[in-house]
Each structure stands twice: as structure tokens, then as C-alpha cells.
Write an enzyme that holds these catalytic residues in place. Structure first.
Site, PDB file in Angstrom:
ATOM      1  N   CYS A 182       6.036  10.796  -9.910  1.00 18.73           N
ATOM      2  CA  CYS A 182       5.221  10.331  -8.779  1.00 18.73           C
ATOM      3  C   CYS A 182       4.298  11.433  -8.287  1.00 18.73           C
ATOM      4  O   CYS A 182       3.255  11.166  -7.706  1.00 18.73           O
ATOM      5  CB  CYS A 182       6.078   9.777  -7.658  1.00 18.73           C
ATOM      6  SG  CYS A 182       7.651  10.590  -7.530  1.00 18.73           S
TER       7      CYS A 182
ATOM      8  N   GLU B 223      10.342   7.783  -0.397  1.00 16.81           N
ATOM      9  CA  GLU B 223       9.543   8.652  -1.273  1.00 16.81           C
ATOM     10  C   GLU B 223       8.810   7.722  -2.229  1.00 16.81           C
ATOM     11  O   GLU B 223       9.418   7.110  -3.098  1.00 16.81           O
ATOM     12  CB  GLU B 223      10.458   9.641  -2.005  1.00 16.81           C
ATOM     13  CG  GLU B 223       9.718  10.875  -2.485  1.00 16.81           C
ATOM     14  CD  GLU B 223       9.362  10.817  -3.945  1.00 16.81           C
ATOM     15  OE1 GLU B 223       8.234  10.345  -4.240  1.00 16.81           O
ATOM     16  OE2 GLU B 223      10.189  11.198  -4.780  1.00 16.81           O
TER      17      GLU B 223
ATOM     18  N   GLU C 154      -2.195   4.609  -8.741  1.00 21.80           N
ATOM     19  CA  GLU C 154      -1.191   5.391  -9.452  1.00 21.80           C
ATOM     20  C   GLU C 154      -1.025   4.796 -10.852  1.00 21.80           C
ATOM     21  O   GLU C 154      -0.787   3.597 -10.986  1.00 21.80           O
ATOM     22  CB  GLU C 154       0.132   5.320  -8.688  1.00 21.80           C
ATOM     23  CG  GLU C 154       1.157   6.246  -9.255  1.00 21.80           C
ATOM     24  CD  GLU C 154       2.436   6.295  -8.424  1.00 21.80           C
ATOM     25  OE1 GLU C 154       2.812   5.245  -7.878  1.00 21.80           O
ATOM     26  OE2 GLU C 154       3.044   7.372  -8.358  1.00 21.80           O
TER      27      GLU C 154
ATOM     28  N   LYS D 188      22.024   2.351  -5.979  1.00 20.57           N
ATOM     29  CA  LYS D 188      21.572   1.414  -7.000  1.00 20.57           C
ATOM     30  C   LYS D 188      20.497   2.068  -7.875  1.00 20.57           C
ATOM     31  O   LYS D 188      19.398   2.362  -7.408  1.00 20.57           O
ATOM     32  CB  LYS D 188      20.973   0.139  -6.371  1.00 20.57           C
ATOM     33  CG  LYS D 188      20.751  -0.918  -7.452  1.00 20.57           C
ATOM     34  CD  LYS D 188      19.733  -1.958  -7.098  1.00 20.57           C
ATOM     35  CE  LYS D 188      18.331  -1.577  -7.380  1.00 20.57           C
ATOM     36  NZ  LYS D 188      17.978  -1.462  -8.810  1.00 20.57           N
TER      37      LYS D 188
ATOM     38  N   GLY E 260      10.547   4.849  -4.878  1.00 22.86           N
ATOM     39  CA  GLY E 260       9.985   3.819  -5.744  1.00 22.86           C
ATOM     40  C   GLY E 260       8.545   3.541  -5.362  1.00 22.86           C
ATOM     41  O   GLY E 260       7.854   4.425  -4.841  1.00 22.86           O
ATOM     42  N   SER E 261       8.118   2.310  -5.594  1.00 20.79           N
ATOM     43  CA  SER E 261       6.707   1.987  -5.373  1.00 20.79           C
ATOM     44  C   SER E 261       6.390   1.865  -3.887  1.00 20.79           C
ATOM     45  O   SER E 261       7.254   1.521  -3.068  1.00 20.79           O
ATOM     46  CB  SER E 261       6.367   0.681  -6.087  1.00 20.79           C
ATOM     47  OG  SER E 261       7.148  -0.356  -5.540  1.00 20.79           O
ATOM     48  N   THR E 262       5.132   2.115  -3.560  1.00 14.83           N
ATOM     49  CA  THR E 262       4.672   2.013  -2.174  1.00 14.83           C
ATOM     50  C   THR E 262       4.842   0.578  -1.676  1.00 14.83           C
ATOM     51  O   THR E 262       5.244   0.344  -0.530  1.00 14.83           O
ATOM     52  CB  THR E 262       3.202   2.467  -2.094  1.00 14.83           C
ATOM     53  OG1 THR E 262       3.167   3.860  -2.439  1.00 14.83           O
ATOM     54  CG2 THR E 262       2.622   2.295  -0.714  1.00 14.83           C
ATOM     55  N   GLU E 263       4.581  -0.373  -2.564  1.00 12.89           N
ATOM     56  CA  GLU E 263       4.682  -1.793  -2.192  1.00 12.89           C
ATOM     57  C   GLU E 263       6.099  -2.140  -1.696  1.00 12.89           C
ATOM     58  O   GLU E 263       6.283  -2.713  -0.614  1.00 12.89           O
ATOM     59  CB  GLU E 263       4.333  -2.595  -3.454  1.00 12.89           C
ATOM     60  CG  GLU E 263       4.339  -4.069  -3.325  1.00 12.89           C
ATOM     61  CD  GLU E 263       4.430  -4.706  -4.711  1.00 12.89           C
ATOM     62  OE1 GLU E 263       4.254  -4.009  -5.732  1.00 12.89           O
ATOM     63  OE2 GLU E 263       4.714  -5.913  -4.757  1.00 12.89           O
ATOM     64  N   ILE E 264       7.109  -1.748  -2.472  1.00 13.27           N
ATOM     65  CA  ILE E 264       8.489  -2.074  -2.085  1.00 13.27           C
ATOM     66  C   ILE E 264       8.914  -1.225  -0.887  1.00 13.27           C
ATOM     67  O   ILE E 264       9.628  -1.696   0.006  1.00 13.27           O
ATOM     68  CB  ILE E 264       9.472  -1.876  -3.268  1.00 13.27           C
ATOM     69  CG1 ILE E 264       9.041  -2.700  -4.487  1.00 13.27           C
ATOM     70  CG2 ILE E 264      10.904  -2.231  -2.864  1.00 13.27           C
ATOM     71  CD1 ILE E 264       9.127  -4.184  -4.344  1.00 13.27           C
ATOM     72  N   GLY E 265       8.447   0.016  -0.842  1.00  9.78           N
ATOM     73  CA  GLY E 265       8.762   0.878   0.303  1.00  9.78           C
ATOM     74  C   GLY E 265       8.285   0.253   1.609  1.00  9.78           C
ATOM     75  O   GLY E 265       9.008   0.244   2.611  1.00  9.78           O
TER      76      GLY E 265
END
Ligand code: ADP
Length: 502
Positions: free
Chosen positions: A315, A281, A412, A207, A259-264
Site C-alpha cells: 500500500c 490503514e 492505487e 480474519k 485494506g481498501s479505502t472503500e471498505i475502510g
């Protein structure tokens, strides 16, 4: 295009007829826009599932726009949970029917075919990447597309040698990989994910990010032309909900997320105890560390490359600059001079150094952080350039006098904004560089090779560049520590994330 050449020619003529003694004009370039005539975008794209293009069961579509013109480029399908389920079923069936039974040397042929087709269509890919994402054509042409092809070539080479990759141990594929990628390197991230998965014998549902789906859809077209068995690669477009449906699908064996740390973190929580393999990552806040004994001009060029050339949309961008105190003023002066020569504007212009910010949302976030930098007492310098009236652009900016605790030093930014701080000893540089929740990359600039090794042993970052920055190679593993995630992409380490070593 003809019109543009004429305009450019006229401008050049005008300059030769009226020689100027104003040396500022040495930096003016005649426009050199890349032609888009031969790029044929469809008005609407479906989902690539089981080797066929399908309308989404959700019946929903959304527009993808050019961030430099704010014009709609195409409509793409918004895949719902039922569509994601179809894609995973197609990937499972392809895995059981063809892919896991196919000898590595046969899989390799398909992977090489994709690599060659990418090279053949390199120009179209570069243009579409720049139109959809906003990055300068220079970068998509010279970095994104060639490196994406190189990843397929590299992993094609491993497909029939997996038994040699891990010290002679046998390996077996994992099954179906669910892969979710961001908008900063859309095609390259797709290649980083798909190539090792296929080489390892897995099938894929990928995706792309909702703001940059077009290059992945073009990749689906060449996968179709390469006649991969149907369902080996499936591409579903959509936003966060589509990603969530894919990551949490019960028949996916491996999730790879960039992607973002939040979603990770969210994905990691949801997958806990599921037995699925996961690689993440995530974000970064890289320190570029310049010692007084460095070649300062070379370092300044590296700093520019590390944070401005891709609008800071990396990133691993060198968004914190740590300069040895004795050369601080010199580095800042040289940076200021160099910033005034950067060309910001139309990403399709071959002269452009800094293109468009990927989306309005991102543009607003960068502006908000720049305002926070000023409010927290940093001294701001912004290059005096004229920005286009349409589109999402931000002039290259840096802050001096930044304190370690300020938001621009910690969060970031993902934009062309640099925070400059100083240090007096190598130990202090290490302490400041490591004083972050991230650990993706770092750069060290010094005349002494031994100092680079000394620093590299102590810096808590997955990738450390010495006297260079933002250099990538398919054989070189990339990935982070701490809140920058875990797992590597590239090299044998990256490949190991897609196989079970027996
Ligand atoms: P960024 O801040 O770089 O846009 P995001 O983490 O929001 O990073 O997005 C990266 C990718 O993750 C995109 O493809 C996005 O659609 C997808 N995504 C967003 N939310 C979720 C979620 N809850 N689960 C899975 N994927 C998601």
C-alpha cells in the site's frame, strides 16, 4: 528437488562448456527453486476458536489457490456470523478469565514464545506465504517472516512496561479486538495486529484475507503449541461477509482494519457512534521524488525496490515517480536498463525478483489500469520478459508523459506499474506529491540532508523515507493521512491504539 538440482547443474555445465560472448546471457540464472517437500499442508482447515480447531457452523469451505500455478493448495472454512459470534465469545471469556488478570511479565512470556516459534519455523512460513500469496521467496524469507517475528519480540518487550510507555500514565486494556487484514503481507499484517493487542492485554479475533489464509492458520498452530490460554487468539477465515460480521459485532471493543479505502470507509460509517475504537490503514499512491543532485543509481535501485520487488503489492508502494526535469531522460534510461534485468516468474525460485499477482481479480484490475494509461496518452514501456504460461503475472511496466489527472497517476494500482512525471522546483514537487487523496508514504532522493527535512515538513504522508524506500522497523510507527486512514502501527504510537491511557 533432486530432479531440479540435476536440471540446474546441467544448465550450468552447458554454459561452462560453451562460453558465450553474448553479454545478455550474463543475466541468465540456473533455476534455484526452494524445496516444498517438508511443508505439510492440510487438505482442509477449520476455524481456530477457543484454542480448538472447529468445523464451521456455516458448513461451508472455499479453496485457496497458488496464484503462480492456479492449483488448489487447501480448503479453508468460510466462517458465517454464528462462527464469528463463537470466536468473539471465546475471546471475551479468555479476556475475563485469564488475560486481563495476568501480569504483563507473564503475558510477555507467551508473546516471546510465539516470536521464537516463528523464527524456528521461518522456512516453512516463508514457503507457505509464497505459495499462497505469489510473492518471491526472497521477500517472504528476508522480510515478511523475520519482521513478523521482530514485531512479536518488540511488543513482548512492552507487555510488562506499559506504565512507562505513556509518560508514566497508567493504562488499561480495551477488551476484545476484531482485526481484519489484507493479502499483500499476510503474516506480517497478522503480527502487526496481534502482537500489540496481546501486549496491551487484549484478546483477539483475526480474519485473514480470503486469498491468503494459510500463514495465519499456521500462526494459529504455533499459538496452540505456545499454549496460550484458550481463546486469547482466535482465527476465523472467510471473505468480506465474515469481515463485516466481525467489524460490526457488538461485543468487540476495538476494530483494526487494513485494506481498501472503500471498505475502510464502510466500516467507519457502520461504527459511527458505537464507541468502539477504530484504526484504519488504507490505500496509498506514494510519490518517490528524485532530485537532480541525488545519486541516480542509488535512486533507481530504490525505485525498483519501491514498486517492482513485491509486484507493487504494497500500500506504500512508490507508484508515482516525480523526477527533476533535468535528469528525467537519464533516470528513464537507467530504469529501462534495470527493468530488463529483473527476473519475473516462479515465486519459489530464489532468483525471482517479481512474482505472481495475488489473484485473477487483481490481475484484471492492473491490466485494466494499464490499458487506461495507454488510452489516456501515457507512453508505455514494458520489460521484454517471457511470462510463465500459467498463473497471474504482469511484466514490470512504466509510463512516461503521464498527466496528473490520468487514472494511473491517481488510482492505487497495486501492481508493478510506475507512472513517471517531472518537476522543476521543490515547491512543484511538493504540490504534485500532495495532489492525491492518499497520504501514506513518500520517498525523497537528494544529496542534501537539509532538503530531505525541508521536504518532509511539507509532504502530507505518514511515512517519509530519505534516500531509501520501503524500510520497516517494529519501533517505527507506520500509518497514513487523509484517505490512507488513521492510527499507527508499530512503536509506542501503535501500542496506544490497544490501550486506554488513564
Ligand atoms: P483489497 O482490495 O486489498 O483486497 P479489501 O478491503 O477488499 O482490500 O479486503 C481487505 C480485507 O477486508 C480482507 O480480509 C477482506 O475479506 C475484508 N473485507 C472485505 N469486505 C469487507 C467488509 N464489508 N467488512 C469487513 N471486512 C471486509
Amino acid at each position: 528437488m533432486k530432479k531440479d538440482i540435476t536440471k540446474a547443474g546441467k544448465a550450468q555445465l552447458a554454459r561452462t562448456q560453451k562460453p558465450s560472448l553474448d553479454f545478455g546471457s550474463a543475466w541468465e540464472y540456473a533455476p534455484s527453486p526452494e524445496s516444498t517437500d517438508h511443508v505439510k499442508l492440510q487438505a482442509q482447515y477449520g476455524l481456530f476458536i477457543g484454542g480448538k480447531w472447529k468445523a464451521p457452523k456455516s458448513k461451508k469451505y472455499f479453496a485457496t489457490i497458488s496464484p503462480s500455478t492456479e492449483q488448489k493448495l487447501a480448503e479453508v472454512a468460510d466462517a458465517g456470523a454464528a462462527d464469528v459470534d463463537d470466536a468473539v465469545k471465546a475471546a471475551r471469556s479468555a479476556y475475563d478469565t485469564y488475560w486481563k488478570k495476568m501480569p504483563g511479565k507473564e503475558r510477555a512470556k507467551y508473546i516471546f514464545r510465539i516470536a521464537r516459534a516463528l523464527q524456528e519455523k521461518a522456512r516453512e512460513f516463508a514457503i507457505v506465504e509464497t505459495m499462497d500469496g505469489g510473492k518471491p521467496i526472497k521477500e517472504s524469507r528476508d522480510l515478511d517472516v523475520p519482521l513478523a517475528a521482530a514485531h512479536f519480540f518488540y511488543h513482548g518487550g512492552w507487555a510488562d512496561k506499559l506504565d512507562l510507555a505513556f509518560h508514566g500514565r497508567k493504562v488499561r486494556p480495551l477488551g476484545v479486538a476484531g482485526q481484519i487484514i489484507p493479502w499483500n503481507f499476510p503474516l506480517l499484517m497478522a503480527a502487526w495486529k496481534i502482537a500489540p493487542a496481546l501486549a496491551g492485554g487484549n484478546t483477539v479475533v483475526l480474519k485473514p484475507a480470503e486469498t491468503t489464509p494459510l500463514s495465519s492458520l499456521m500462526l494459529a498452530q504455533i499459538i496452540e503449541e505456545a499454549e496460550l490460554p484458550p481463546g486469547v487468539v482466535n482465527i476465523v477465515t472467510g471473505a468480506g461477509q465474515t469481515g463485516a460480521a466481525l467489524a460490526s459485532h457488538k461485543d468487540v471493543n476495538k476494530v483494526a482494519f487494513t485494506g481498501s479505502t472503500e471498505i475502510g470507509k464502510l466500516i467507519q460509517r457502520n461504527l459511527a457512534g458505537s464507541g468502539k475504537k477504530l484504526t484504519l490503514e488504507l490505500g496509498g499512491k506514494a510519490a518517490n521524488i528524485v532530485f537532480a543532485d541525488a545519486s541516480i543509481d542509488q535512486a533507481v535501485e530504490g525505485i525498483i525496490n519501491g514498486i517492482y520487488f513485491n509486484q507493487g503489492h504494497v500500500c506504500c508502494a512508490g507508484s508515482r515517480l516525480l523526477v527533476e526535469e533535468s535528469v528525467h531522460d537519464l533516470v528513464v534510461k537507467k530504469l529501462r536498463d534495470r527493468l530488463s534485468t529483473l527476473r519475473v516468474g516462479d515465486p519459489l525460485d530464489k532468483n525471482t525478483d517479481v512474482g505472481a499477482i495475488n489473484s485473477r481479480e487483481q490481475w484484471e484490475r492492473i491490466n485494466e489500469l494499464v490499458a487506461a494509461g495507454e488510452a489516456e496518452g501515457g507512453e508505455r514501456y514494458t520489460a521484454p520478459c517471457k511470462l510463465p504460461s500459467k498463473g497471474f503475472f504482469i511484466a514490470p511496466t512504466f509510463f512516461t508523459g503521464v498527466s496528473m489527472s490520468s487514472r494511473i497517476a491517481r488510482e492505487e494500482i497495486f501492481g508493478p506499474v510506475l507512472s513517471i512525471m517531472t518537476f522543476r522546483t521543490a515547491e512543484e514537487a511538493i504540490e504534485k506529491a500532495n495532489n492525491t487523496m492518499y497520504g501514506l508514504s513518500a520517498g525523497v532522493w537528494t544529496d542534501k540532508g537539509a532538503k530531505i527535512f525541508w521536504m518532509a515538513q511539507r509532504l502530507k504522508a505518514g511515512v517519509i523515507w530519505g534516500n531509501t524506500f520501503n524500510k520497516f522497523d517494529p519501533s517505527s510507527p507506520f500509518g497514513g493521512y487523509k484517505e490512507s486512514g488513521f492510527g499507527r502501527e508499530g512503536g509506542r504510537q501503535g501500542l496506544s491504539a490497544y490501550v486506554e491511557v488513564l
